[in-house]
Design an enzyme around this catalytic site. Structure first.
Site, short mmCIF file in Angstrom:
data_model
loop_
_atom_site.label_atom_id
_atom_site.label_comp_id
_atom_site.label_asym_id
_atom_site.label_seq_id
_atom_site.Cartn_x
_atom_site.Cartn_y
_atom_site.Cartn_z
N HIS A 182 0.84 -1.20 0.00
CA HIS A 182 0.00 0.00 0.00
C HIS A 182 0.88 1.25 0.00
O HIS A 182 0.59 2.24 0.67
CB HIS A 182 -0.93 0.00 1.23
N ASP A 217 3.29 -3.19 -7.06
CA ASP A 217 3.30 -1.74 -6.98
C ASP A 217 4.01 -1.32 -5.71
O ASP A 217 4.05 -2.07 -4.74
CB ASP A 217 1.88 -1.16 -7.04
N GLY A 241 6.95 2.12 -5.07
CA GLY A 241 8.31 2.63 -5.31
C GLY A 241 8.68 2.81 -6.77
O GLY A 241 9.81 3.17 -7.07
C1 LIG Z 1 -2.45 9.09 -1.16
C2 LIG Z 1 -2.64 7.64 -1.43
C3 LIG Z 1 -3.93 7.10 -1.45
C4 LIG Z 1 -4.11 5.73 -1.71
N1 LIG Z 1 -5.39 5.25 -1.75
C5 LIG Z 1 -5.58 3.95 -2.11
C6 LIG Z 1 -6.89 3.45 -2.28
O1 LIG Z 1 -7.88 4.15 -2.09
N2 LIG Z 1 -7.02 2.16 -2.67
C7 LIG Z 1 -5.94 1.34 -2.88
O2 LIG Z 1 -6.10 0.18 -3.24
N3 LIG Z 1 -4.69 1.80 -2.72
C8 LIG Z 1 -4.48 3.08 -2.36
N4 LIG Z 1 -3.21 3.56 -2.25
C9 LIG Z 1 -2.07 2.67 -2.55
C10 LIG Z 1 -1.72 2.74 -4.04
O3 LIG Z 1 -2.72 2.15 -4.83
C11 LIG Z 1 -0.41 2.00 -4.33
O4 LIG Z 1 -0.48 0.72 -3.77
C12 LIG Z 1 0.81 2.72 -3.80
O5 LIG Z 1 0.67 4.13 -3.88
C13 LIG Z 1 2.03 2.29 -4.60
O6 LIG Z 1 3.19 2.87 -4.11
P1 LIG Z 1 3.87 4.18 -4.78
O7 LIG Z 1 3.06 5.34 -4.34
O8 LIG Z 1 5.23 4.16 -4.18
O9 LIG Z 1 3.86 3.97 -6.26
C14 LIG Z 1 -2.99 4.89 -1.95
C15 LIG Z 1 -1.71 5.45 -1.94
C16 LIG Z 1 -1.52 6.80 -1.68
C17 LIG Z 1 -0.12 7.35 -1.69
#
Ligand SMILES: Cc1cc2nc3c(=O)[nH]c(=O)nc-3n(C[C@H](O)[C@H](O)[C@H](O)COP(=O)(O)O)c2cc1C
Length: 389
Positions: free
Chosen positions: A278, A309, A311
């Site tokens: 996440h 996912d 990084g």
């Molecule tokens: C601000 C923010 C909100 C997110 N909200 C969700 C979400 O609503 N549902 C979900 O499955 N993942 C959510 N994620 C996780 C992203 O889908 C993803 O797994 C993650 O951002 C990947 O890492 P990265 O930001 O380093 O690319 C969220 C991430 C961030 C940074």
């Protein structure tokens, strides 16, 4: 306006930092607790080397592939994020950008735009849900997504209950009315371009989550929906199997970080997995997805599509993930920085940066097809992977 184009995700992030109110920026950048996993997700990629060739480089490789049954122009898609007042066009801008670049997107059930509008802009949209609320409302959310034309479901299981952050969580209002706007004025007024983008649409940012309510209920605020998720007992694998069979289509389990769990997800009916923590928002110190990716790939083989996912900031990160067994990757913060900087154009810019980086890396490695990538293309420190579960 100065040229909005940027040459790397790092530049987009630096500009987003200048443009967004501090509270909005820090809500995106943050990871749980000390942020160990959030930074590890990135530094783990830095620890992996690549083995370029010199003479005999190729002129590139076709990058098109299939993600959860959808044609994609490259092995990259948009990960669902609950967009937190980043840009007034929100996920509709992301949908237009991904449609223009030919890649699918995930839409969060905590996103800020109705699924109908997002699918209209990009029919290759997967809807993401949490195990939140009672089972009937989950069914209602899935039915609505199906009726809107969502082409797959993502169920995210790795959001954690840990709240305390060492850097101090920003204060985020549920709704911005005149009084709240005044309270937040010092933070917001220093960001006139961000404010202007909302003013042009004659509205203030709100944190409503229009894909969450069911049965004609009013749109709840983010924290109300979050509360519903917090108050729902976590699902068993049988529950997930029930969800998969009810959806009866492409079904991703997002958040897997262990081989044994990957097998259970497949047994429950997952057609895809995203190895993920996440973005560092699972319990802190959960390993970077890239470190556990090969364990998951070894556990499930070709029984389902394995993605990852966490990084990904450049095309070479994508190539490293593919070389270690991922079929595709998902972008999180990277596209949010682009969205913050330049709306649809900024997301397109990020996708172009990533694509350019994949292409350059494939050429440097002397590859003429994505299938040619293997762990031999990567220099892997001897203690990079944790012991398998
Ligand atoms: C601000 C923010 C909100 C997110 N909200 C969700 C979400 O609503 N549902 C979900 O499955 N993942 C959510 N994620 C996780 C992203 O889908 C993803 O797994 C993650 O951002 C990947 O890492 P990265 O930001 O380093 O690319 C969220 C991430 C961030 C940074």
């Amino acid at each position: 306006m100065a040229n909005p184009w940027f040459e790397s995700v790092a530049v987009a992030r630096a500009r987003a930092k200048k443009r967004l109110p501090r509270s909005v920026y820090s809500a995106i950048v943050a990871g749980a607790e000390a942020g160990v996993s959030a930074s590890e997700n990135i530094s783990a990629f830095d620890q992996l080397g690549l083995r370029p060739i010199t003479a005999g480089q190729t002129t590139g490789a076709p990058l098109d592939t299939t993600i959860m049954g959808q044609a994609s122009s490259m092995p990259v898609m948009i990960s669902p994020t609950g967009v937190q007042a980043v840009h007034p066009d929100g996920e509709v801008a992301v949908a237009r950008a991904t449609a223009a670049r030919g890649v699918p997107m995930g839409l969060s059930s905590f996103g800020s735009k109705p699924i109908e509008d997002v699918v209209a802009a990009n029919p290759q949209t997967f809807f993401q849900i949490y195990w939140a609320d009672d089972r009937d409302s989950m069914s209602a959310r899935m039915e609505r997504a199906k009726a809107a034309g969502a082409v797959g479901l993502i169920v995210t299981l790795d959001w954690s209950f840990s709240h305390g952050r060492d850097w101090g969580s920003p204060s985020i209002p549920e709704k911005i009315d005149f009084k709240v706007a005044l309270e937040h004025a010092p933070d917001v007024l220093t960001r006139p371009r961000w404010l202007l983008s909302w003013a042009k649409q004659r509205r203030l940012p709100d944190l409503g989550v229009p894909n969450f309510p069911t049965g004609g209920a009013p749109v709840p605020g983010f924290f109300e929906a979050y509360g519903a998720w917090m108050g729902t007992p976590p699902p068993t694998w049988d529950d997930i199997a029930g969800l998969a069979s009810e959806w009866n289509g492409p079904f991703m389990v997002k958040g897997i970080g262990r081989g044994d769990e990957a097998k259970r997800a497949v047994d429950a009916g997952a057609t895809a997995i995203s190895v993920s923590n996440h973005g560092g928002n699972n319990i802190d110190s959960s390993p970077a997805p890239i470190r556990v990716l090969p364990e998951v790939v070894a556990a499930v083989g070709d029984q389902c599509q394995v993605m990852m996912d966490g990084g990904i900031r450049r095309g070479s990160d994508v190539v490293k993930a593919l070389a270690l067994g991922a079929e595709a990757v998902m972008l999180g913060r990277a596209y949010l920085w682009g969205l913050a900087v330049n709306g649809q154009g900024g997301v397109e810019n990020v996708l172009d940066v990533i694509r350019g980086g994949i292409d350059a890396t494939m050429r440097g490695l002397g590859k003429s097809s994505l299938d040619e990538l293997s762990p031999d293309d990567v220099v892997i420190p001897h203690d990079f992977f944790p012991p398998a579960t």
